[in-house]
Write a protein that holds these residues in place. Structure first.
Motif, PDB file in Angstrom:
ATOM      1  N   ILE A  37      -8.708   3.900  -9.896  1.00 34.60           N
ATOM      2  CA  ILE A  37      -7.731   4.903  -9.474  1.00 34.60           C
ATOM      3  C   ILE A  37      -8.373   6.068  -8.727  1.00 34.60           C
ATOM      4  O   ILE A  37      -7.770   6.644  -7.838  1.00 34.60           O
ATOM      5  CB  ILE A  37      -6.884   5.403 -10.663  1.00 34.60           C
ATOM      6  CG1 ILE A  37      -7.760   5.995 -11.765  1.00 34.60           C
ATOM      7  CG2 ILE A  37      -6.027   4.282 -11.224  1.00 34.60           C
ATOM      8  CD1 ILE A  37      -6.979   6.617 -12.910  1.00 34.60           C
ATOM      9  N   THR A  38      -9.612   6.419  -9.073  1.00 35.79           N
ATOM     10  CA  THR A  38     -10.293   7.519  -8.386  1.00 35.79           C
ATOM     11  C   THR A  38     -10.553   7.169  -6.932  1.00 35.79           C
ATOM     12  O   THR A  38     -10.288   7.971  -6.028  1.00 35.79           O
ATOM     13  CB  THR A  38     -11.620   7.862  -9.098  1.00 35.79           C
ATOM     14  OG1 THR A  38     -11.349   8.192 -10.456  1.00 35.79           O
ATOM     15  CG2 THR A  38     -12.313   9.032  -8.418  1.00 35.79           C
ATOM     16  N   ALA A  39     -11.065   5.987  -6.679  1.00 36.88           N
ATOM     17  CA  ALA A  39     -11.361   5.558  -5.305  1.00 36.88           C
ATOM     18  C   ALA A  39     -10.089   5.398  -4.478  1.00 36.88           C
ATOM     19  O   ALA A  39     -10.086   5.650  -3.272  1.00 36.88           O
ATOM     20  CB  ALA A  39     -12.135   4.249  -5.311  1.00 36.88           C
ATOM     21  N   LEU A  40      -9.009   4.986  -5.136  1.00 38.24           N
ATOM     22  CA  LEU A  40      -7.768   4.699  -4.413  1.00 38.24           C
ATOM     23  C   LEU A  40      -6.812   5.884  -4.346  1.00 38.24           C
ATOM     24  O   LEU A  40      -5.914   5.911  -3.500  1.00 38.24           O
ATOM     25  CB  LEU A  40      -7.048   3.515  -5.065  1.00 38.24           C
ATOM     26  CG  LEU A  40      -7.799   2.188  -5.025  1.00 38.24           C
ATOM     27  CD1 LEU A  40      -7.021   1.133  -5.801  1.00 38.24           C
ATOM     28  CD2 LEU A  40      -8.054   1.743  -3.606  1.00 38.24           C
ATOM     29  N   GLY A  41      -6.966   6.846  -5.245  1.00 45.77           N
ATOM     30  CA  GLY A  41      -6.035   7.961  -5.271  1.00 45.77           C
ATOM     31  C   GLY A  41      -4.648   7.550  -5.735  1.00 45.77           C
ATOM     32  O   GLY A  41      -3.645   8.061  -5.244  1.00 45.77           O
ATOM     33  N   VAL A  42      -4.580   6.614  -6.684  1.00 38.05           N
ATOM     34  CA  VAL A  42      -3.309   6.139  -7.228  1.00 38.05           C
ATOM     35  C   VAL A  42      -3.293   6.383  -8.736  1.00 38.05           C
ATOM     36  O   VAL A  42      -4.318   6.700  -9.337  1.00 38.05           O
ATOM     37  CB  VAL A  42      -3.082   4.636  -6.920  1.00 38.05           C
ATOM     38  CG1 VAL A  42      -2.971   4.411  -5.429  1.00 38.05           C
ATOM     39  CG2 VAL A  42      -4.196   3.786  -7.512  1.00 38.05           C
ATOM     40  N   LYS A  43      -2.129   6.215  -9.353  1.00 40.87           N
ATOM     41  CA  LYS A  43      -1.978   6.494 -10.782  1.00 40.87           C
ATOM     42  C   LYS A  43      -2.293   5.308 -11.684  1.00 40.87           C
ATOM     43  O   LYS A  43      -2.537   5.473 -12.870  1.00 40.87           O
ATOM     44  CB  LYS A  43      -0.555   6.979 -11.062  1.00 40.87           C
ATOM     45  CG  LYS A  43      -0.256   8.315 -10.433  1.00 40.87           C
ATOM     46  CD  LYS A  43       1.157   8.745 -10.744  1.00 40.87           C
ATOM     47  CE  LYS A  43       1.444  10.090 -10.090  1.00 40.87           C
ATOM     48  NZ  LYS A  43       2.818  10.526 -10.295  1.00 40.87           N
ATOM     49  N   GLY A  44      -2.236   4.097 -11.157  1.00 42.95           N
ATOM     50  CA  GLY A  44      -2.454   2.924 -11.984  1.00 42.95           C
ATOM     51  C   GLY A  44      -2.998   1.765 -11.173  1.00 42.95           C
ATOM     52  O   GLY A  44      -3.111   1.848  -9.950  1.00 42.95           O
ATOM     53  N   THR A  45      -3.338   0.693 -11.874  1.00 40.19           N
ATOM     54  CA  THR A  45      -3.921  -0.491 -11.218  1.00 40.19           C
ATOM     55  C   THR A  45      -3.158  -1.765 -11.557  1.00 40.19           C
ATOM     56  O   THR A  45      -3.702  -2.856 -11.449  1.00 40.19           O
ATOM     57  CB  THR A  45      -5.388  -0.665 -11.657  1.00 40.19           C
ATOM     58  OG1 THR A  45      -5.427  -0.798 -13.090  1.00 40.19           O
ATOM     59  CG2 THR A  45      -6.249   0.491 -11.209  1.00 40.19           C
ATOM     60  N   GLY A  82       2.842  -1.923  -4.301  1.00 39.43           N
ATOM     61  CA  GLY A  82       2.628  -1.712  -2.876  1.00 39.43           C
ATOM     62  C   GLY A  82       1.709  -0.548  -2.564  1.00 39.43           C
ATOM     63  O   GLY A  82       0.860  -0.632  -1.665  1.00 39.43           O
ATOM     64  N   ASP A  83       1.812   0.557  -3.327  1.00 36.39           N
ATOM     65  CA  ASP A  83       0.949   1.706  -3.046  1.00 36.39           C
ATOM     66  C   ASP A  83      -0.514   1.402  -3.353  1.00 36.39           C
ATOM     67  O   ASP A  83      -1.419   1.913  -2.682  1.00 36.39           O
ATOM     68  CB  ASP A  83       1.425   2.957  -3.799  1.00 36.39           C
ATOM     69  CG  ASP A  83       1.408   2.819  -5.314  1.00 36.39           C
ATOM     70  OD1 ASP A  83       1.556   1.685  -5.825  1.00 36.39           O
ATOM     71  OD2 ASP A  83       1.247   3.845  -5.997  1.00 36.39           O
ATOM     72  N   ILE A  84      -0.782   0.534  -4.328  1.00 36.52           N
ATOM     73  CA  ILE A  84      -2.157   0.138  -4.641  1.00 36.52           C
ATOM     74  C   ILE A  84      -2.724  -0.698  -3.499  1.00 36.52           C
ATOM     75  O   ILE A  84      -3.839  -0.462  -3.024  1.00 36.52           O
ATOM     76  CB  ILE A  84      -2.230  -0.643  -5.970  1.00 36.52           C
ATOM     77  CG1 ILE A  84      -1.753   0.227  -7.132  1.00 36.52           C
ATOM     78  CG2 ILE A  84      -3.647  -1.142  -6.221  1.00 36.52           C
ATOM     79  CD1 ILE A  84      -1.590  -0.525  -8.436  1.00 36.52           C
ATOM     80  N   VAL A  85      -1.964  -1.699  -3.040  1.00 37.29           N
ATOM     81  CA  VAL A  85      -2.434  -2.569  -1.952  1.00 37.29           C
ATOM     82  C   VAL A  85      -2.686  -1.749  -0.684  1.00 37.29           C
ATOM     83  O   VAL A  85      -3.704  -1.909  -0.007  1.00 37.29           O
ATOM     84  CB  VAL A  85      -1.437  -3.718  -1.698  1.00 37.29           C
ATOM     85  CG1 VAL A  85      -1.880  -4.558  -0.500  1.00 37.29           C
ATOM     86  CG2 VAL A  85      -1.290  -4.589  -2.934  1.00 37.29           C
ATOM     87  N   LYS A  86      -1.780  -0.836  -0.370  1.00 42.81           N
ATOM     88  CA  LYS A  86      -1.953   0.004   0.823  1.00 42.81           C
ATOM     89  C   LYS A  86      -3.201   0.871   0.701  1.00 42.81           C
ATOM     90  O   LYS A  86      -3.954   1.040   1.665  1.00 42.81           O
ATOM     91  CB  LYS A  86      -0.709   0.857   1.050  1.00 42.81           C
ATOM     92  CG  LYS A  86       0.474   0.046   1.520  1.00 42.81           C
ATOM     93  CD  LYS A  86       1.738   0.882   1.589  1.00 42.81           C
ATOM     94  CE  LYS A  86       2.945  -0.006   1.888  1.00 42.81           C
ATOM     95  NZ  LYS A  86       4.208   0.722   1.753  1.00 42.81           N
ATOM     96  N   ALA A  87      -3.455   1.436  -0.475  1.00 45.13           N
ATOM     97  CA  ALA A  87      -4.643   2.263  -0.687  1.00 45.13           C
ATOM     98  C   ALA A  87      -5.919   1.426  -0.574  1.00 45.13           C
ATOM     99  O   ALA A  87      -6.920   1.889  -0.018  1.00 45.13           O
ATOM    100  CB  ALA A  87      -4.568   2.947  -2.053  1.00 45.13           C
ATOM    101  N   GLU A  88      -5.874   0.184  -1.087  1.00 44.46           N
ATOM    102  CA  GLU A  88      -7.036  -0.704  -0.953  1.00 44.46           C
ATOM    103  C   GLU A  88      -7.337  -0.980   0.518  1.00 44.46           C
ATOM    104  O   GLU A  88      -8.489  -0.898   0.954  1.00 44.46           O
ATOM    105  CB  GLU A  88      -6.771  -2.032  -1.667  1.00 44.46           C
ATOM    106  CG  GLU A  88      -6.792  -1.959  -3.164  1.00 44.46           C
ATOM    107  CD  GLU A  88      -6.440  -3.273  -3.810  1.00 44.46           C
ATOM    108  OE1 GLU A  88      -6.855  -3.458  -4.961  1.00 44.46           O
ATOM    109  OE2 GLU A  88      -5.761  -4.121  -3.194  1.00 44.46           O
TER     110      GLU A  88
END
Length: 195
Positions: A48-56, A154-160
């Motif tokens: 989550i730190t690298a991606l700037g998201v709340k969950g995985t 979707g927000d996780i995939v986009k951040a990746e």
């Protein structure tokens, strides 16, 4: 919305990777490719730190193309290993990312390993925190093929994708380059400090 075994797959989820695994019956017994070491999928992925998201949150569906049995290396998993939603330290199986992609963890004395055989056409489903692996194909004449689909929000995939991570073994951004301070980050090799 589809709910399977307590794992949620919704309209916002995207396929983050597709994989076809083939475990042939003719691999040599001592081959490093004969088995899949125990690991957690999340160890390969940015946190989550690298991606700037709340969950995985991830839901992985593995479709058995052939009957998957203990003899030909069905999935094996550590009971309850996903419950804490944390990762154990992983180390490269081959010493470094350049030498091989695979990571591994050591099982503890209290870990209970179960097999997950699957008939052809059946699915096994797990999240990113399940400790799992494969015993390898010891069958003299039966291969084991699996079609894998992993879904993430979707927000996780986009951040990746934004940081260049696509779940490909060929990505330059990978488990050895995240340097994101995540507590589970892999070690360069056994005995060395965490990256």
């Amino acid at each position: 919305m589809l709910f399977l075994l307590g794992i949620k797959v919704g309209a916002n989820n995207l396929i983050c990777y597709i994989q076809i695994s083939i475990y042939s019956s003719n691999w040599k017994r001592n081959s490093v490719f004969h088995f899949i070491e125990f690991d957690k999928d999340m160890a390969y992925w940015p946190g989550i730190t690298a991606l700037g998201v709340k969950g995985t949150e991830t839901t992985t569906f593995s479709l058995a193309i052939d009957d998957s049995t203990e003899e030909n290396g069905c999935l094996r998993y550590v009971v309850g290993s996903q419950a804490s939603k944390t990762l154990r330290p992983h180390v490269p199986l081959s010493g470094s990312r350049e030498e091989g992609h695979a990571l591994t963890i050591e099982l503890g004395p209290d870990d209970v390993v179960e097999l997950a055989p699957a008939s052809r056409g059946s699915l096994t489903i797990h999240d990113e925190y399940v400790v799992h692996g494969s015993g390898g194909n010891q069958s003299p004449n039966r291969q084991r093929r699996t079609y894998v689909l992993a879904y993430r929000a979707g927000d996780i995939v986009k951040a990746e994708r934004k940081i260049g991570f696509t779940h490909s073994h060929n990505d330059e951004v990978n488990w050895d380059t995240f340097n994101d301070g995540e507590s589970h980050r892999v070690k360069a090799s056994k005995g060395q400090d965490e990256l």
